[in-house]
Design a protein around this motif. Structure first.
Motif, mmCIF file in Angstrom:
data_model
loop_
_atom_site.group_PDB
_atom_site.id
_atom_site.type_symbol
_atom_site.label_atom_id
_atom_site.label_comp_id
_atom_site.label_asym_id
_atom_site.label_seq_id
_atom_site.Cartn_x
_atom_site.Cartn_y
_atom_site.Cartn_z
ATOM 1 N N ARG A 230 58.638 60.252 79.396
ATOM 2 C CA ARG A 230 57.495 60.860 80.394
ATOM 3 C C ARG A 230 57.788 59.858 81.328
ATOM 4 N N CYS A 231 59.171 59.860 81.931
ATOM 5 C CA CYS A 231 59.003 59.173 82.880
ATOM 6 C C CYS A 231 59.368 59.615 83.949
ATOM 7 N N ARG A 232 58.411 59.979 84.690
ATOM 8 C CA ARG A 232 58.510 61.772 85.399
ATOM 9 C C ARG A 232 57.689 62.430 86.516
ATOM 10 N N PHE A 233 56.787 62.944 87.181
ATOM 11 C CA PHE A 233 56.106 63.905 87.125
ATOM 12 C C PHE A 233 55.908 64.733 86.396
ATOM 13 N N ASP A 234 54.715 64.783 86.437
ATOM 14 C CA ASP A 234 53.700 65.978 85.510
ATOM 15 C C ASP A 234 54.409 67.043 85.720
ATOM 16 N N GLU A 246 52.144 60.552 102.900
ATOM 17 C CA GLU A 246 52.157 59.819 103.800
ATOM 18 C C GLU A 246 53.595 59.082 103.440
ATOM 19 N N LYS A 247 53.921 59.167 102.761
ATOM 20 C CA LYS A 247 54.912 57.939 102.048
ATOM 21 C C LYS A 247 55.947 59.462 102.007
ATOM 22 N N PHE A 248 56.009 60.218 101.468
ATOM 23 C CA PHE A 248 56.915 61.395 102.147
ATOM 24 C C PHE A 248 57.218 61.932 103.879
ATOM 25 N N GLU A 249 56.061 61.390 104.599
ATOM 26 C CA GLU A 249 56.432 61.729 105.753
ATOM 27 C C GLU A 249 56.938 60.275 106.501
ATOM 28 N N ALA A 250 56.880 59.256 105.780
ATOM 29 C CA ALA A 250 57.665 57.446 106.339
ATOM 30 C C ALA A 250 58.746 58.115 105.501
ATOM 31 N N TYR A 251 59.467 58.668 104.758
ATOM 32 C CA TYR A 251 60.294 58.957 104.442
ATOM 33 C C TYR A 251 61.111 59.923 105.256
ATOM 34 N N ILE A 252 60.802 61.054 105.934
ATOM 35 C CA ILE A 252 61.397 61.454 106.181
ATOM 36 C C ILE A 252 61.321 62.022 108.086
ATOM 37 N N GLY A 253 60.316 60.709 108.347
ATOM 38 C CA GLY A 253 60.208 59.979 110.154
ATOM 39 C C GLY A 253 59.992 61.178 110.541
ATOM 40 N N SER A 254 58.856 62.580 109.692
ATOM 41 C CA SER A 254 58.052 62.521 111.229
ATOM 42 C C SER A 254 56.973 63.377 110.575
ATOM 43 N N LYS A 255 55.706 64.211 110.119
ATOM 44 C CA LYS A 255 54.193 64.999 110.145
ATOM 45 C C LYS A 255 54.535 66.263 109.910
ATOM 46 N N TRP A 284 61.388 67.127 99.631
ATOM 47 C CA TRP A 284 61.131 67.024 98.790
ATOM 48 C C TRP A 284 61.378 66.884 97.001
ATOM 49 N N LEU A 285 62.359 67.651 97.163
ATOM 50 C CA LEU A 285 62.814 67.232 96.047
ATOM 51 C C LEU A 285 63.396 66.705 95.910
ATOM 52 N N GLU A 286 64.357 65.966 97.025
ATOM 53 C CA GLU A 286 65.308 64.747 96.463
ATOM 54 C C GLU A 286 64.246 63.743 96.678
ATOM 55 N N PHE A 287 63.105 62.888 97.283
ATOM 56 C CA PHE A 287 62.416 62.239 97.426
ATOM 57 C C PHE A 287 61.536 62.013 96.382
ATOM 58 N N ARG A 288 61.431 63.176 95.220
ATOM 59 C CA ARG A 288 60.140 62.571 94.219
ATOM 60 C C ARG A 288 61.873 62.405 92.963
ATOM 61 N N ALA A 289 63.169 62.814 92.759
ATOM 62 C CA ALA A 289 64.270 62.239 92.533
ATOM 63 C C ALA A 289 64.588 60.207 93.202
ATOM 64 N N LYS A 290 64.422 60.582 93.993
ATOM 65 C CA LYS A 290 64.665 58.779 94.219
ATOM 66 C C LYS A 290 62.883 58.168 94.339
ATOM 67 N N TYR A 323 65.283 70.587 85.856
ATOM 68 C CA TYR A 323 65.087 69.526 85.292
ATOM 69 C C TYR A 323 64.187 68.835 86.709
ATOM 70 N N TYR A 324 64.750 69.233 87.712
ATOM 71 C CA TYR A 324 64.117 68.647 88.799
ATOM 72 C C TYR A 324 62.365 69.005 89.098
ATOM 73 N N GLY A 325 62.461 70.077 88.262
ATOM 74 C CA GLY A 325 60.982 69.928 88.557
ATOM 75 C C GLY A 325 59.663 68.875 88.137
ATOM 76 N N VAL A 326 60.415 67.820 87.860
ATOM 77 C CA VAL A 326 59.598 67.252 87.037
ATOM 78 C C VAL A 326 59.748 65.657 87.987
#
Length: 463
Positions: A230-234, A246-255, A284-290, A323-326
């Motif tokens: 379970r080293c994953r999102f729910d 906020e972390k995602f917006e910093a990752y993509i560089g925009s609101k 978003w999926l990329e950010f979660r995988a990172k 599996y990208y879903g988690v």
């Protein structure tokens, strides 16, 4: 492991471990012995066979009895297993080893002959160390597993709840927030009927530091390996907290102008994939995988800083296509995910495959009992064959079945199916694993597994 509660036949899904030799130009440690390979002089040694021991399902047998531990480890050895995976942090988040970071497990839920109830631990001896001592006496390798991003259970049948998230109200912001059909909601405000296991937010740095402390203490034990379950999102709807935004917006560089709709519609699932895609869906999926990739790197470093000889790995579900879903990309970064799955994978998604940071990987090849042989997903053999193409030799792996919770269609000879899973998995990968020991005991599948292992070992002897 797949999302489980122990309501039907008790299991925690998910996972198990194999070990890999390594090159000097990657992060793995050299010198780990692997079976199933041709040795100098042409001699072939057998591949390892893993058996999982879920904490909750087996708690009545092992919580207070070293004699039962020795009895069943002896059975496992005589059946042909070489490696034991001991769950020492069940989904409620407390532990069965020594650490100052979190409380010890005192009771766990299980399904008994009289109904759903708790079993209490009164013993004071070290649970994990007992497995290590007795396992090593039997020449078994002992690996410790933790449920990673979980820290509480809200139990059905009126049993109540337990875990750090329930004990400490100040940690509510550590719990994941879910993008439900009725709005973004902290999982602590959702009941056991939908989110009984309470997940933490993997993006939260305080959460990560807390778990790294636990891993550091676990690595002080003389275990042969540690791996993360379970080293994953729910799920796909997690995490949509303000912190993660906020972390995602910093990752993509925009609101994100319309949150969460520019990422995912409220209540949306893994399927169907939305058309047209929301503006930030793939990113978003990329950010979660990172997020998960980077935590795995930190976790490895924590374990190795304590003991370089401990092999580090993960358990994952083998169904890569969804599996990208988690939030997990368990493939090699050399595998071009976008080329294979253009509907959801960004061009950079492949960069966050983490197979090259592992010493071993365990795969839940959880197909039906009538789907032992085959190719592609949803057969035991096919799951293991597909993994070879996804991992691209970055890490060795073992796949195998869940023999207590799989579907058994009418007319299926389940005993033969159990036997055949050994052949299907071990010859398509680098080993075999089985979930869970509780099922071997409940249905007396020991002879069926032994038959499959003996057949495999005979084939090795003939080479």
């Amino acid at each position: 492991m797949k999302t489980v509660r122990i309501i039907t036949l008790l299991f925690t899904l998910i996972g198990f471990s194999l070990f890999a030799n390594a090159c000097s130009d990657n992060p793995k440690e050299p010198g780990w012995e692997w079976g199933g390979e041709e040795e100098p002089g042409g001699e072939t040694t057998a591949k390892p066979r893993y058996l999982w021991i879920d904490a909750a399902a087996n708690f009545p047998d092992y919580a207070n009895s070293k004699e039962n531990i020795k009895r069943d480890l002896t059975l496992a050895k005589n059946t042909g297993f070489t490696d034991i995976v001991v769950d020492v942090r069940p989904t409620m988040g407390d532990v069965l080893f020594n650490t100052s970071a979190v409380e010890q497990v005192r009771k766990l839920d299980y399904w008994s002959s009289t109904g759903y109830q708790f079993y209490e631990r009164t013993a004071t001896w070290d649970y994990l160390q007992a497995f290590i001592d007795m396992g090593h006496e039997l020449d078994l390798k002992i690996h410790a597993a933790i449920n990673t991003f979980t820290a509480g259970n809200d139990y059905p049948y009126g049993l109540g709840h337990q875990g750090m998230l329930f004990r400490d109200d100040t940690k509510k912001n550590w719990a994941t927030s879910v993008n439900t059909a009725t709005g973004i909601t902290n999982v602590m405000d959702l009941g056991s009927d939908t989110y009984g296991t309470k997940f933490l937010n993997p993006v939260n740095q305080d959460v990560q530091n807390y778990l790294l402390t636990i891993l550091g203490d676990l690595a002080k034990y003389n275990v042969d390996g540690i791996f993360l379950d379970r080293c994953r999102f729910d799920d796909i709807a997690s995490d949509f907290s303000d912190y993660t935004r906020e972390k995602f917006e910093a990752y993509i560089g925009s609101k994100v102008s319309k949150f969460p709709d520019d990422i995912m519609a409220p209540g949306a699932g893994v399927t169907p994939i939305p058309s047209p895609l929301p503006t930030h869906y793939k990113k978003w999926l990329e950010f979660r995988a990172k997020t998960i990739h980077d935590f795995v790197v930190k976790a490895r470093e924590k374990v190795k800083s304590q003991n370089q000889n401990i092999q580090f790995g993960v358990y994952v579900g083998a169904w890569y296509s969804s599996y990208y879903g988690v939030g997990v990309n368990w493939a090699s970064p050399k595998y071009n995910t976008a080329a294979a799955y253009p509907a959801w994978a960004s061009q950079n998604y492949k960069d966050y495959g983490y197979a090259d940071h592992l010493d071993f990987m365990l795969l839940g090849a959880y197909a039906s009992a009538n789907r032992v042989y085959g190719s592609g997903e949803w057969s035991v053999e096919g799951f293991c064959k597909q993994a070879k193409n996804l991992l691209l030799d970055d890490v060795k792996y073992a796949g195998g079945p869940d023999v207590g919770n799989w579907d058994v269609p009418a007319g299926t000879n389940v005993n033969t199916a159990v036997t055949n899973t050994v052949d299907a998995a071990i010859n398509a990968g680098n080993g075999y694993f089985l979930f869970d020991i509780i099922h071997l005991k409940m249905y007396n599948y020991w002879p069926d597994v032994k038959k499959g292992i003996d057949k495999y070992l005979e084939s090795v002897d003939k080479k």
